[in-house]
Scaffold this motif. Structure first.
Motif, PDB file in Angstrom:
ATOM      1  N   ILE A  56       0.730  -1.169  -0.136  1.00 10.69           N
ATOM      2  CA  ILE A  56      -0.120   0.145  -0.051  1.00 10.69           C
ATOM      3  C   ILE A  56       1.011   1.256  -0.009  1.00 10.69           C
ATOM      4  CG2 ILE A  56      -1.821   1.322   1.369  1.00 10.69           C
ATOM      5  CD1 ILE A  56      -2.961  -1.024   0.042  1.00 10.69           C
ATOM      6  N   GLU A  57       2.072   1.170   0.570  1.00 11.38           N
ATOM      7  CA  GLU A  57       2.763   2.339   0.769  1.00 11.38           C
ATOM      8  C   GLU A  57       3.493   2.862  -0.440  1.00 11.38           C
ATOM      9  OE1 GLU A  57       7.205   2.830   2.848  1.00 11.38           O
ATOM     10  OE2 GLU A  57       5.742   2.236   4.227  1.00 11.38           O
ATOM     11  N   VAL A 104       2.282   1.939  -3.451  1.00  5.50           N
ATOM     12  CA  VAL A 104       1.377   2.234  -4.476  1.00  5.50           C
ATOM     13  C   VAL A 104       0.855   3.568  -4.036  1.00  5.50           C
ATOM     14  CG1 VAL A 104      -0.979   1.887  -5.378  1.00  5.50           C
ATOM     15  CG2 VAL A 104       0.438  -0.213  -4.737  1.00  5.50           C
ATOM     16  N   ARG A 105       0.872   4.018  -2.944  1.00  5.57           N
ATOM     17  CA  ARG A 105       0.495   5.434  -2.487  1.00  5.57           C
ATOM     18  C   ARG A 105       1.428   6.320  -3.124  1.00  5.57           C
ATOM     19  NH1 ARG A 105      -2.180   4.358   2.901  1.00  5.57           N
ATOM     20  NH2 ARG A 105      -4.313   4.367   2.529  1.00  5.57           N
ATOM     21  N   GLY A 135      -6.616  -4.149  -1.462  1.00 10.15           N
ATOM     22  CA  GLY A 135      -7.142  -2.696  -1.602  1.00 10.15           C
ATOM     23  C   GLY A 135      -6.355  -2.048  -2.724  1.00 10.15           C
ATOM     24  N   VAL A 136      -5.805  -2.771  -3.862  1.00  8.52           N
ATOM     25  CA  VAL A 136      -5.116  -2.343  -4.833  1.00  8.52           C
ATOM     26  C   VAL A 136      -5.702  -2.867  -6.145  1.00  8.52           C
ATOM     27  CG1 VAL A 136      -2.804  -2.394  -5.794  1.00  8.52           C
ATOM     28  CG2 VAL A 136      -3.004  -2.216  -3.576  1.00  8.52           C
ATOM     29  N   ARG A 160      -2.750   0.871  -8.452  1.00 11.23           N
ATOM     30  CA  ARG A 160      -3.426   1.851  -7.885  1.00 11.23           C
ATOM     31  C   ARG A 160      -4.373   1.726  -6.611  1.00 11.23           C
ATOM     32  NH1 ARG A 160      -2.066   5.285 -11.474  1.00 11.23           N
ATOM     33  NH2 ARG A 160      -2.591   5.275 -13.826  1.00 11.23           N
ATOM     34  N   ILE A 161      -4.485   2.430  -5.780  1.00 13.14           N
ATOM     35  CA  ILE A 161      -5.330   2.173  -4.396  1.00 13.14           C
ATOM     36  C   ILE A 161      -6.681   2.085  -4.998  1.00 13.14           C
ATOM     37  CG2 ILE A 161      -6.088   3.014  -2.181  1.00 13.14           C
ATOM     38  CD1 ILE A 161      -3.144   2.251  -2.230  1.00 13.14           C
ATOM     39  N   GLU A 169     -10.583   2.786  -4.585  1.00 14.90           N
ATOM     40  CA  GLU A 169     -11.484   3.757  -3.903  1.00 14.90           C
ATOM     41  C   GLU A 169     -12.615   3.120  -3.609  1.00 14.90           C
ATOM     42  OE1 GLU A 169     -10.835   7.112  -3.476  1.00 14.90           O
ATOM     43  OE2 GLU A 169      -8.886   7.003  -4.615  1.00 14.90           O
ATOM     44  N   ARG A 220     -10.619   6.223   0.945  1.00 14.31           N
ATOM     45  CA  ARG A 220      -9.716   4.976   0.346  1.00 14.31           C
ATOM     46  C   ARG A 220      -9.945   3.775   1.329  1.00 14.31           C
ATOM     47  NH1 ARG A 220      -5.106   6.975  -3.149  1.00 14.31           N
ATOM     48  NH2 ARG A 220      -6.061   8.973  -3.749  1.00 14.31           N
ATOM     49  N   ARG A 221      -9.944   2.532   0.572  1.00  8.46           N
ATOM     50  CA  ARG A 221      -9.742   1.159   1.317  1.00  8.46           C
ATOM     51  C   ARG A 221      -8.396   1.008   1.869  1.00  8.46           C
ATOM     52  NH1 ARG A 221     -11.952  -3.593  -1.913  1.00  8.46           N
ATOM     53  NH2 ARG A 221     -11.043  -4.483  -0.444  1.00  8.46           N
ATOM     54  N   MET A 222      -8.315   0.245   2.833  1.00  7.03           N
ATOM     55  CA  MET A 222      -7.072  -0.086   3.330  1.00  7.03           C
ATOM     56  C   MET A 222      -7.111  -1.620   3.833  1.00  7.03           C
ATOM     57  SD  MET A 222      -4.081   1.236   4.418  1.00  7.03           S
ATOM     58  CE  MET A 222      -2.764   0.880   5.594  1.00  7.03           C
TER      59      MET A 222
END
Length: 160
Positions: free
Chosen positions: A89-90, A92-93, A138-139, A149-150, A152, A158-160
């Protein structure tokens, strides 16, 4: 490729085929890398320089257009731990490969998480397996560019 004549399985012929069918003209250096990743092999040939051959197993895994898609996975394997999901996630963000300053793709994720890649290899998991699991994290993967991409959430968060 399995049923094509050898003259139709040269690198040049396949570049032309992809250009005609997919409107994408691959570079002579790019197409072989893509074919190797798909599990194809290259054999030297005296008469035409060399030909590509696909795997019989790969041909069996290509579903016809009318087949129903496989059900998405519902659980995560051990090699995709909480810490690794947070790291993905980090990455991708941030949206940029820390080493090469390009977009973040599944290939970048595998390179940036070498212990995960080693565990994946141990259990026989591939980058394709990772791609099927990313939505659970969540990607999402852009189907054209392969950029991650994250996802939505429906409410705009945003989903986590």
């Amino acid at each position: 490729m399995l049923n094509a004549a050898p003259e139709q399985r040269t690198t040049e012929a396949l570049i032309d085929w992809f250009a005609a069918r997919g409107r994408v003209r691959y570079a002579a250096a790019t197409l072989p890398r893509m074919l190797w990743r798909l599990g194809c092999t290259f054999a030297a040939s005296d008469s035409i320089g060399g030909v590509w051959a696909g795997q019989q197993a790969l041909a069996g895994s290509v579903a016809p257009a009318t087949a129903e898609p496989a059900a998405p996975p519902t659980s995560l394997p051990d090699w995709l731990s909480d810490g690794r999901r947070r790291r993905i996630i980090e990455l991708v963000r941030k949206g940029v490969d820390p080493r090469h300053k390009g977009p973040v793709t599944s290939e970048v994720v595998v390179q940036q998480l070498p212990t995960m890649a080693a565990e994946m290899q141990t259990v026989g998991a591939t980058e394709a397996d990772l791609l099927t699991l990313l939505p659970l994290v969540g990607v999402k993967v852009d189907p054209v560019s392969g950029v991650l991409r994250i996802v939505e959430a429906p409410d705009g968060g945003r989903r986590m």
